[in-house]
Design a protein around this motif. Structure first.
Motif, PDB file in Angstrom:
ATOM      1  N   GLU A  57       0.355  -0.732   0.056  1.00 40.28           N
ATOM      2  CA  GLU A  57       0.078   0.156  -0.186  1.00 40.28           C
ATOM      3  C   GLU A  57       0.825   1.810   0.193  1.00 40.28           C
ATOM      4  OE1 GLU A  57      -2.575   0.551   3.579  1.00 40.28           O
ATOM      5  OE2 GLU A  57      -3.189  -1.906   2.573  1.00 40.28           O
ATOM      6  N   HIS A  58       2.299   1.061   0.855  1.00 39.18           N
ATOM      7  CA  HIS A  58       2.944   2.033   1.035  1.00 39.18           C
ATOM      8  C   HIS A  58       3.772   2.889  -0.337  1.00 39.18           C
ATOM      9  CE1 HIS A  58       5.357   5.531   3.160  1.00 39.18           C
ATOM     10  NE2 HIS A  58       5.673   4.833   2.657  1.00 39.18           N
ATOM     11  N   VAL A  59       4.061   2.038  -1.033  1.00 38.28           N
ATOM     12  CA  VAL A  59       5.037   1.982  -2.136  1.00 38.28           C
ATOM     13  C   VAL A  59       3.928   1.956  -3.470  1.00 38.28           C
ATOM     14  CG1 VAL A  59       6.777   0.993  -0.794  1.00 38.28           C
ATOM     15  CG2 VAL A  59       5.431  -0.709  -2.626  1.00 38.28           C
ATOM     16  N   GLN A  60       2.928   1.942  -3.322  1.00 39.57           N
ATOM     17  CA  GLN A  60       1.895   1.528  -4.719  1.00 39.57           C
ATOM     18  C   GLN A  60       2.176   3.142  -5.107  1.00 39.57           C
ATOM     19  OE1 GLN A  60      -2.139   0.257  -4.179  1.00 39.57           O
ATOM     20  NE2 GLN A  60      -1.751  -1.877  -4.830  1.00 39.57           N
ATOM     21  N   PRO A  61       1.799   3.430  -6.839  1.00 42.39           N
ATOM     22  CA  PRO A  61       1.572   4.709  -6.669  1.00 42.39           C
ATOM     23  C   PRO A  61      -0.004   5.092  -7.164  1.00 42.39           C
ATOM     24  CG  PRO A  61       2.157   3.171  -8.633  1.00 42.39           C
ATOM     25  CD  PRO A  61       2.279   2.214  -7.763  1.00 42.39           C
ATOM     26  N   GLN A  62      -0.174   6.335  -6.464  1.00 44.10           N
ATOM     27  CA  GLN A  62      -1.064   6.866  -6.368  1.00 44.10           C
ATOM     28  C   GLN A  62      -1.774   7.232  -7.714  1.00 44.10           C
ATOM     29  OE1 GLN A  62      -0.826  10.018  -3.550  1.00 44.10           O
ATOM     30  NE2 GLN A  62       0.198   8.433  -1.462  1.00 44.10           N
ATOM     31  N   ASP A  63      -3.021   7.147  -7.946  1.00 45.55           N
ATOM     32  CA  ASP A  63      -3.791   7.353  -8.592  1.00 45.55           C
ATOM     33  C   ASP A  63      -3.940   9.012  -9.480  1.00 45.55           C
ATOM     34  OD1 ASP A  63      -5.572   9.206  -7.412  1.00 45.55           O
ATOM     35  OD2 ASP A  63      -6.610   7.586  -6.954  1.00 45.55           O
ATOM     36  N   SER A  64      -4.558   9.215 -10.804  1.00 49.82           N
ATOM     37  CA  SER A  64      -3.387  10.238 -10.850  1.00 49.82           C
ATOM     38  C   SER A  64      -4.142  11.264 -10.690  1.00 49.82           C
ATOM     39  CB  SER A  64      -4.607  10.304 -12.672  1.00 49.82           C
ATOM     40  OG  SER A  64      -5.263   9.634 -12.693  1.00 49.82           O
ATOM     41  N   THR A  65      -5.761  11.371  -9.897  1.00 49.73           N
ATOM     42  CA  THR A  65      -5.940  12.364  -9.672  1.00 49.73           C
ATOM     43  C   THR A  65      -5.181  12.826  -7.813  1.00 49.73           C
ATOM     44  OG1 THR A  65      -7.632  11.040  -7.927  1.00 49.73           O
ATOM     45  CG2 THR A  65      -8.442  11.751  -9.664  1.00 49.73           C
TER      46      THR A  65
END
Length: 53
Positions: free
Chosen positions: A41-49
């Motif tokens: 969860e910490h290293v996943q890229p965040q969504d574009s928003t």
């Protein structure tokens, strides 16, 4: 096929270990499974928003 996993060794503070054990138990997961989940969860890229902020 299940993705391969790699064994690693890390050193954590005792209070962190105890808290993760509590959280893992409450979530019915093993210590290792819980750490893997929260690290993903910490290293996943965040969504574009979220990236635009």
């Amino acid at each position: 096929m299940r993705p391969l996993k790699e064994k690693v060794s890390i050193t954590l503070d005792n209070d962190v270990v105890q808290r993760i054990k509590e959280l893992a138990d409450a979530d019915d997961r093993s210590f290792s499974q819980y750490i893997n989940m929260i690290l993903k969860e910490h290293v996943q890229p965040q969504d574009s928003t979220n990236e635009e902020k």
